[in-house]
Scaffold this motif. Structure first.
Motif, PDB file in Angstrom:
ATOM      1  N   GLU A  52       9.080  33.870  11.418  1.00 15.37           N
ATOM      2  CA  GLU A  52       9.036  35.221  10.685  1.00 15.37           C
ATOM      3  C   GLU A  52       9.447  34.918   9.318  1.00 15.37           C
ATOM      4  OE1 GLU A  52       9.935  39.823  10.503  1.00 15.37           O
ATOM      5  OE2 GLU A  52       9.575  38.785  12.473  1.00 15.37           O
ATOM      6  N   LEU A  53      10.513  34.486   8.882  1.00 15.13           N
ATOM      7  CA  LEU A  53      11.191  34.327   7.671  1.00 15.13           C
ATOM      8  C   LEU A  53      10.520  33.127   7.168  1.00 15.13           C
ATOM      9  CD1 LEU A  53      15.227  34.277   8.811  1.00 15.13           C
ATOM     10  CD2 LEU A  53      13.996  35.861   7.145  1.00 15.13           C
ATOM     11  N   ARG A  54      10.217  32.193   7.640  1.00 13.03           N
ATOM     12  CA  ARG A  54       9.275  31.077   7.036  1.00 13.03           C
ATOM     13  C   ARG A  54       8.374  31.320   6.291  1.00 13.03           C
ATOM     14  NH1 ARG A  54      10.883  25.432   7.755  1.00 13.03           N
ATOM     15  NH2 ARG A  54      13.131  25.486   8.246  1.00 13.03           N
ATOM     16  N   VAL A  55       7.475  32.043   7.309  1.00  5.85           N
ATOM     17  CA  VAL A  55       6.129  32.591   6.681  1.00  5.85           C
ATOM     18  C   VAL A  55       6.103  33.435   5.507  1.00  5.85           C
ATOM     19  CG1 VAL A  55       3.809  33.807   7.580  1.00  5.85           C
ATOM     20  CG2 VAL A  55       4.901  31.796   8.895  1.00  5.85           C
ATOM     21  N   SER A  56       7.061  34.677   5.837  1.00  7.51           N
ATOM     22  CA  SER A  56       7.113  35.512   4.854  1.00  7.51           C
ATOM     23  C   SER A  56       7.622  34.915   3.268  1.00  7.51           C
ATOM     24  CB  SER A  56       7.997  36.891   5.266  1.00  7.51           C
ATOM     25  OG  SER A  56       9.364  36.132   5.542  1.00  7.51           O
ATOM     26  N   ASP A  74      -3.640  27.856   4.139  1.00  4.95           N
ATOM     27  CA  ASP A  74      -3.069  26.465   4.192  1.00  4.95           C
ATOM     28  C   ASP A  74      -1.805  26.571   4.016  1.00  4.95           C
ATOM     29  OD1 ASP A  74      -5.835  25.606   5.102  1.00  4.95           O
ATOM     30  OD2 ASP A  74      -6.178  24.821   2.930  1.00  4.95           O
ATOM     31  N   ALA A  75      -1.165  27.322   3.013  1.00  5.34           N
ATOM     32  CA  ALA A  75       0.222  27.535   2.715  1.00  5.34           C
ATOM     33  C   ALA A  75       1.290  27.751   4.085  1.00  5.34           C
ATOM     34  CB  ALA A  75       0.485  28.094   1.448  1.00  5.34           C
ATOM     35  N   VAL A  76       0.585  28.739   4.665  1.00  6.66           N
ATOM     36  CA  VAL A  76       1.330  29.109   5.755  1.00  6.66           C
ATOM     37  C   VAL A  76       1.370  28.027   6.973  1.00  6.66           C
ATOM     38  CG1 VAL A  76       1.078  30.920   7.804  1.00  6.66           C
ATOM     39  CG2 VAL A  76       0.707  31.651   5.312  1.00  6.66           C
ATOM     40  N   ILE A  77       0.172  27.342   7.060  1.00  4.34           N
ATOM     41  CA  ILE A  77       0.297  26.233   7.900  1.00  4.34           C
ATOM     42  C   ILE A  77       1.282  25.294   7.587  1.00  4.34           C
ATOM     43  CG2 ILE A  77      -1.262  24.511   9.182  1.00  4.34           C
ATOM     44  CD1 ILE A  77      -1.835  27.209   9.918  1.00  4.34           C
ATOM     45  N   ALA A  78       1.089  25.030   6.404  1.00  2.00           N
ATOM     46  CA  ALA A  78       2.163  24.072   5.839  1.00  2.00           C
ATOM     47  C   ALA A  78       3.845  24.434   6.200  1.00  2.00           C
ATOM     48  CB  ALA A  78       2.123  23.746   4.479  1.00  2.00           C
ATOM     49  N   TYR A 108      -0.935  29.655  18.384  1.00  2.00           N
ATOM     50  CA  TYR A 108      -2.257  29.849  18.956  1.00  2.00           C
ATOM     51  C   TYR A 108      -3.005  30.532  17.788  1.00  2.00           C
ATOM     52  CZ  TYR A 108      -0.393  29.054  23.609  1.00  2.00           C
ATOM     53  OH  TYR A 108      -0.005  28.508  24.887  1.00  2.00           O
ATOM     54  N   GLY A 109      -2.375  31.082  16.834  1.00  2.00           N
ATOM     55  CA  GLY A 109      -3.510  31.755  15.782  1.00  2.00           C
ATOM     56  C   GLY A 109      -2.756  32.174  14.602  1.00  2.00           C
ATOM     57  N   VAL A 110      -3.209  32.235  13.289  1.00  2.00           N
ATOM     58  CA  VAL A 110      -2.632  32.734  12.238  1.00  2.00           C
ATOM     59  C   VAL A 110      -3.698  33.619  11.683  1.00  2.00           C
ATOM     60  CG1 VAL A 110      -1.904  32.310   9.888  1.00  2.00           C
ATOM     61  CG2 VAL A 110      -1.215  30.716  11.782  1.00  2.00           C
TER      62      VAL A 110
END
Length: 161
Positions: A123-127, A66-70, A91-93
Motif C-alpha cells: 500500500e505504501l509503495r503503490v501510493s 505500468d508505473a504501479v507494476i514497476a 492477482y490484479g491491479v
C-alpha cells in the motif's frame, strides 16, 4: 488357390506432341502480373483507416498502470529472492479515473511470516507512485497461490526451468 490375372499389352508407335502455347492464346486480364501478385488492399481499407485508440494511463499498458507494476516489482519476498509480481502474488491491479489504485494479492501461505506487514508495504509503495491518489490492498486466499502462477523469469531465477 491362386488367382489368375490377365494383362493386355498394347504397343503404341507414336504419340503426337502437345500443341505449343502461342502468344495469341493468352487471355487478356485486366491486371498486370505485378498487380496480380501484390496484396489486395481493399479488404484492409477499413482496418488501415482506423486510428489506434490511445491507452488510458490507468489501463494495462498505460503509464500510470505500468508505473504501479514497476513499483510492485521492486518489492521482494523476504524468503524467496524474487519480486512479488513475478512470484505471482499479485492477482490484479485496478486504477479508477480518480487515480485510486486497488491491488488484489495473496501470499504463498496463510502462515507466511510477512502476512501482517506485506499488504501495508505494498500500500505504501503503490501510493508513493506519482499520479496515484491513494492505494488499497485486498488480501485474498481464493484461488490459492501455487508455483504455476510464477512468471518464467521467476522460475528461471529459482532453478525451476
Amino acid at each position: 488357390m491362386a488367382e489368375e490375372r490377365n494383362f493386355t499389352i498394347e504397343e503404341v508407335g507414336e504419340v503426337a506432341a502437345p500443341r505449343r502455347a502461342m502468344v495469341d492464346d493468352v487471355v487478356e486480364t485486366p491486371e498486370t502480373p505485378t498487380e496480380t501478385l501484390e496484396r489486395k488492399r481493399d479488404y484492409l481499407e477499413g482496418f488501415l483507416a482506423e486510428r489506434p485508440q490511445a491507452l488510458g494511463a490507468n489501463e494495462p499498458g498505460g503509464e500510470l498502470y505500468d508505473a504501479v507494476i514497476a513499483a510492485l516489482r521492486e518489492i521482494y519476498d523476504p524468503e524467496i529472492p524474487v519480486n512479488i509480481y513475478d512470484l505471482g502474488l499479485i492477482y490484479g491491479v485496478e486504477i479508477d479515473a480518480d487515480a485510486h489504485a486497488v491491488v488484489s494479492m495473496t501470499l504463498t501461505t496463510p502462515h507466511c511470516p510477512v502476512a501482517e506487514s506485506m499488504p501495508g508495504e505494498i500500500e505504501l509503495r503503490v501510493s508513493a507512485v506519482p499520479g496515484v491518489r491513494d492505494a488499497e490492498v485486498n488480501l485474498v486466499w481464493d484461488p490459492p497461490w501455487d508455483p504455476a502462477k510464477m512468471s518464467d523469469e521467476a522460475k528461471l531465477e529459482l532453478g525451476m526451468l
